[in-house]
Design a protein around this motif. Structure first.
Motif, short mmCIF file in Angstrom:
data_model
loop_
_atom_site.label_atom_id
_atom_site.label_comp_id
_atom_site.label_asym_id
_atom_site.label_seq_id
_atom_site.Cartn_x
_atom_site.Cartn_y
_atom_site.Cartn_z
N ARG A 127 0.82 -1.21 0.00
CA ARG A 127 0.00 0.00 0.00
C ARG A 127 0.86 1.26 0.00
O ARG A 127 0.47 2.29 -0.54
N TYR A 128 2.05 1.17 0.57
CA TYR A 128 2.93 2.34 0.67
C TYR A 128 4.29 2.01 0.05
O TYR A 128 5.28 1.80 0.76
N PRO A 129 4.36 1.96 -1.29
CA PRO A 129 5.62 1.58 -1.95
C PRO A 129 6.54 2.79 -2.17
O PRO A 129 6.50 3.43 -3.23
N PHE A 130 7.40 3.09 -1.21
CA PHE A 130 8.37 4.17 -1.36
C PHE A 130 9.61 3.61 -2.06
O PHE A 130 10.73 3.69 -1.56
N LEU A 432 14.74 -2.08 10.08
CA LEU A 432 13.55 -1.24 10.04
C LEU A 432 12.67 -1.60 8.84
O LEU A 432 11.45 -1.72 8.96
N ALA A 433 13.32 -1.79 7.68
CA ALA A 433 12.57 -2.12 6.46
C ALA A 433 11.84 -3.46 6.62
O ALA A 433 10.70 -3.61 6.14
N GLU A 434 12.47 -4.42 7.27
CA GLU A 434 11.82 -5.72 7.49
C GLU A 434 10.58 -5.56 8.37
O GLU A 434 9.54 -6.17 8.10
N HIS A 435 10.67 -4.75 9.42
CA HIS A 435 9.52 -4.53 10.30
C HIS A 435 8.38 -3.82 9.56
O HIS A 435 7.20 -4.11 9.79
N LEU A 436 8.74 -2.90 8.68
CA LEU A 436 7.72 -2.11 7.98
C LEU A 436 6.92 -2.93 6.97
O LEU A 436 5.81 -2.54 6.59
N LEU A 437 7.46 -4.07 6.54
CA LEU A 437 6.73 -4.90 5.58
C LEU A 437 5.38 -5.34 6.15
O LEU A 437 4.41 -5.47 5.40
N ALA A 438 5.32 -5.54 7.46
CA ALA A 438 4.07 -5.97 8.09
C ALA A 438 3.00 -4.89 7.98
O ALA A 438 1.80 -5.20 8.04
N ASP A 439 3.41 -3.63 7.83
CA ASP A 439 2.47 -2.52 7.67
C ASP A 439 2.27 -2.16 6.21
O ASP A 439 1.71 -1.10 5.90
N SER A 440 2.74 -3.02 5.31
CA SER A 440 2.63 -2.81 3.86
C SER A 440 3.38 -1.57 3.41
O SER A 440 2.97 -0.86 2.49
N LEU A 442 7.07 -0.21 1.98
CA LEU A 442 8.27 -0.67 1.30
C LEU A 442 9.25 0.49 1.19
O LEU A 442 8.93 1.52 0.59
N VAL A 443 10.43 0.35 1.82
CA VAL A 443 11.47 1.38 1.75
C VAL A 443 12.79 0.73 1.34
O VAL A 443 12.93 -0.49 1.38
N GLU A 444 13.76 1.57 0.96
CA GLU A 444 15.06 1.09 0.53
C GLU A 444 16.14 1.46 1.55
O GLU A 444 16.46 2.64 1.69
N PRO A 445 16.69 0.50 2.26
CA PRO A 445 17.79 0.79 3.18
C PRO A 445 18.99 1.37 2.44
O PRO A 445 19.23 1.04 1.27
N GLY A 446 19.77 2.22 3.12
CA GLY A 446 20.85 2.91 2.45
C GLY A 446 22.18 2.21 2.41
O GLY A 446 23.06 2.58 1.63
N ALA A 447 22.38 1.19 3.24
CA ALA A 447 23.70 0.55 3.34
C ALA A 447 24.27 0.07 2.01
O ALA A 447 25.47 0.23 1.77
N PRO A 448 23.48 -0.55 1.10
CA PRO A 448 24.07 -1.04 -0.15
C PRO A 448 24.70 0.04 -1.02
O PRO A 448 25.49 -0.29 -1.91
N PHE A 449 24.38 1.30 -0.78
CA PHE A 449 24.93 2.36 -1.61
C PHE A 449 26.37 2.72 -1.22
O PHE A 449 27.06 3.40 -1.98
N PHE A 450 26.81 2.30 -0.06
CA PHE A 450 28.13 2.69 0.44
C PHE A 450 29.18 1.63 0.09
O PHE A 450 28.91 0.44 0.07
N ALA A 451 30.42 2.10 -0.12
CA ALA A 451 31.51 1.22 -0.53
C ALA A 451 32.14 0.49 0.64
O ALA A 451 32.79 -0.54 0.44
N ALA A 480 7.78 6.87 10.65
CA ALA A 480 8.18 7.62 11.85
C ALA A 480 7.88 6.83 13.12
O ALA A 480 8.70 6.80 14.06
N ASP A 481 6.72 6.17 13.16
CA ASP A 481 6.38 5.35 14.33
C ASP A 481 7.35 4.19 14.50
O ASP A 481 7.76 3.86 15.62
N ALA A 482 7.73 3.57 13.36
CA ALA A 482 8.65 2.44 13.44
C ALA A 482 10.01 2.89 13.95
O ALA A 482 10.67 2.18 14.71
N ILE A 483 10.46 4.07 13.51
CA ILE A 483 11.74 4.60 13.98
C ILE A 483 11.66 4.91 15.48
O ILE A 483 12.58 4.59 16.25
N ALA A 484 10.55 5.51 15.89
CA ALA A 484 10.39 5.88 17.32
C ALA A 484 10.36 4.64 18.22
O ALA A 484 10.83 4.70 19.36
#
Length: 486
Positions: A127-130, A432-440, A442-451, A480-484
């Motif tokens: 429902r929330y595909p970021f 965080l992204a794994e937990h958010l899947l339950a709320d439908s 979808l976000v992209e974690p930033g770690a893969p972008f770093f060398a 925001a709720d998931a981060i908090a």
């Protein structure tokens, strides 16, 4: 012998029209040897009753199978498997397992990447595909794309459809890129300075293969596009990541022995930082002084809805040191996989020869379809529609992020389709992204972008290209709720 209608079952999960699925079902039975020449198939009426479809659908499927010589029609007697139908193999198919081969030893080079950005195939069910870079079907102009594809299939374009260009490209598409697309970025180029590629990633790979070897040093931005880092790692060049700042890549941080610099000056990937004009000139001056080449990936320059974009590096280059990479895949649809390389003729000649050894050229029908889509004005209309929509979505995104006190680490000066966020220290956005899947969500974690082998974990990319404005506020609240509550 007659084949019973009960032998046939429609796979309701399969793609395609009912007619094409019925054709495939019958053809597959013949190819597998279950239906043999001379055997009579069920009548169109019986087949339609059994499958629960209209009789005309079955009749049309049978007609196509007759035309392809899988079946023959014998007047009032019905339909039969043709004597000329393809024959099944004379030997049984067998699945080979790994056997006795020591594959870790047998594989001479490895191409599987380390950390990479996960792109779920079922992203649209969320429902929330970021998520970045996917097609929003509410914006795509499917009707005009279909008309252009049909026009490209016409006899007038028979040569463009069927010809083997060997190492060439559709001259009509190359001409449009040279006369219409590139001048918008201040670039003038002849046809021998343009190469059509299978998307920007293919263009980056060709550039790396032509310009680099194990003795040469390449500089990439850190963070950067993960696929580019994988390409350069596979090239076995000496690789130097250089950390970007709020203005993108800093020229004064480049190693003295740099040979090639890969950069995204208009929308740094993933921070979306925009390199100012003064820094662009400084980079070009250093390239001339230190004798290195710059590969400019100018992705998303079309999505400049806040104000006009800065001039491309290629347009500022007076010494032929910039190789320019562009793509239609981001603005039309990612599955298109069509882009272009622009550079001095000696470079393009080598890139063209390398491309010919791998895939010769992108399909002629795709090139001609895109040519029509561009030249008839549909592309410009699509970009205007997307820009207007993205502008509104970005406004909602910025307001909601501010309301929830989420830290924006980069959002682009001219527009784009994503925002780079920084969560509080200690937050691992992959978890965080794994937990958010339950709320439908979808976000992209930033770690893969770093060398780094130990990349920072608190970054994430939120794209607004695939989510309607009406869902952004609620989706951001859930983040925001998931981060908090992390």
């Amino acid at each position: 012998m007659s084949i019973s209608a009960e032998t046939f079952f429609l796979d309701h999960s399969a793609e395609g029209t009912l007619q094409s699925r019925i054709q495939q079902m019958v053809a597959q039975g013949i190819l597998e040897g279950r239906f043999r020449p001379g055997e009579r198939l069920p009548s169109s009426r019986k087949m339609a009753q059994h499958l629960g479809v209209s009789r005309i659908t079955v009749t049309l499927a049978y007609t196509e199978l007759v035309a392809d010589d899988y079946m023959i029609s014998r007047g009032r007697s019905g339909y039969f498997v043709s004597d000329n139908a393809p024959e099944p193999p004379a030997f049984p198919a067998q699945r080979a397992d790994q056997g006795t081969v020591d594959w870790p030893r047998a594989i001479a080079q490895r191409f599987t990447p380390g950390l990479s950005v996960d792109k779920p195939a079922d992203w649209s069910r969320f429902r929330y595909p970021f998520i970045y870079g996917q097609t929003d079907r509410t914006l795509f102009d499917s009707a005009n794309w279909r008309l252009c594809a049909l026009r490209a299939l016409g006899m007038r374009d028979f040569e463009a459809l069927t010809a083997d260009y060997f190492d060439g490209d559709d001259p009509q598409l190359v001409e449009f890129v040279a006369r219409q697309t590139l001048p918008r970025r201040g670039i003038l180029a002849n046809s021998d300075e343009i190469l059509i590629t299978m998307g920007a990633q293919n263009a980056l790979w060709l550039s790396a293969q032509v310009l680099l070897n194990s003795r040469r040093r390449a500089v990439i931005e850190d963070p950067c596009y993960p696929a580019l880092r994988n390409i350069l790692t596979q090239s076995r060049c000496q690789l130097s990541p250089v950390q970007v700042d709020r203005d993108g890549l800093p020229p004064d941080k480049l190693p003295d022995d740099t040979d090639v610099v890969f950069t995204t000056p208009s929308h740094q990937c993933p921070t979306t930082a925009t390199m100012p004009l003064s820094r662009r000139n400084a980079l070009l001056e250093k390239a001339e002084a230190d004798d290195f080449i710059v590969v400019e990936d100018d992705y998303e320059f079309e999505m400049s809805f806040l104000k006009s974009p800065s001039p491309s590096l290629k347009s500022l280059d007076q010494n032929g040191r910039v190789i320019y990479v562009g793509s239609f895949s981001k603005s039309i649809f990612p599955g298109l996989r069509l882009g272009y390389l622009v550079g001095p003729a000696p470079f393009i000649r080598e890139a063209r020869a390398l491309r010919a050894t791998v895939l010769r050229h992108p399909p002629g029908h795709i090139q001609r379809t895109v040519s029509y889509y561009l030249s008839l004005g549909h592309y410009d209309a699509l970009v205007r529609r997307m820009s207007k929509t993205y502008h509104e979505r970005r406004r909602v995104m910025e307001e909601t992020l501010h309301h929830h006190d989420l830290t924006v680490a980069g959002q682009g000066t001219y527009g784009g389709s994503s925002i780079w966020l920084r969560a509080p220290s200690g937050v691992d956005t992959a978890i965080l992204a794994e937990h958010l899947l339950a709320d439908s969500v979808l976000v992209e974690p930033g770690a893969p972008f770093f060398a780094s082998d130990t990349p920072p974990t608190q970054y994430l990319r939120l794209a607004y290209s695939s989510i309607p404005a009406s869902r952004i506020s609620e989706g951001v609240r859930l983040i925001a709720d998931a981060i908090a509550h992390y």
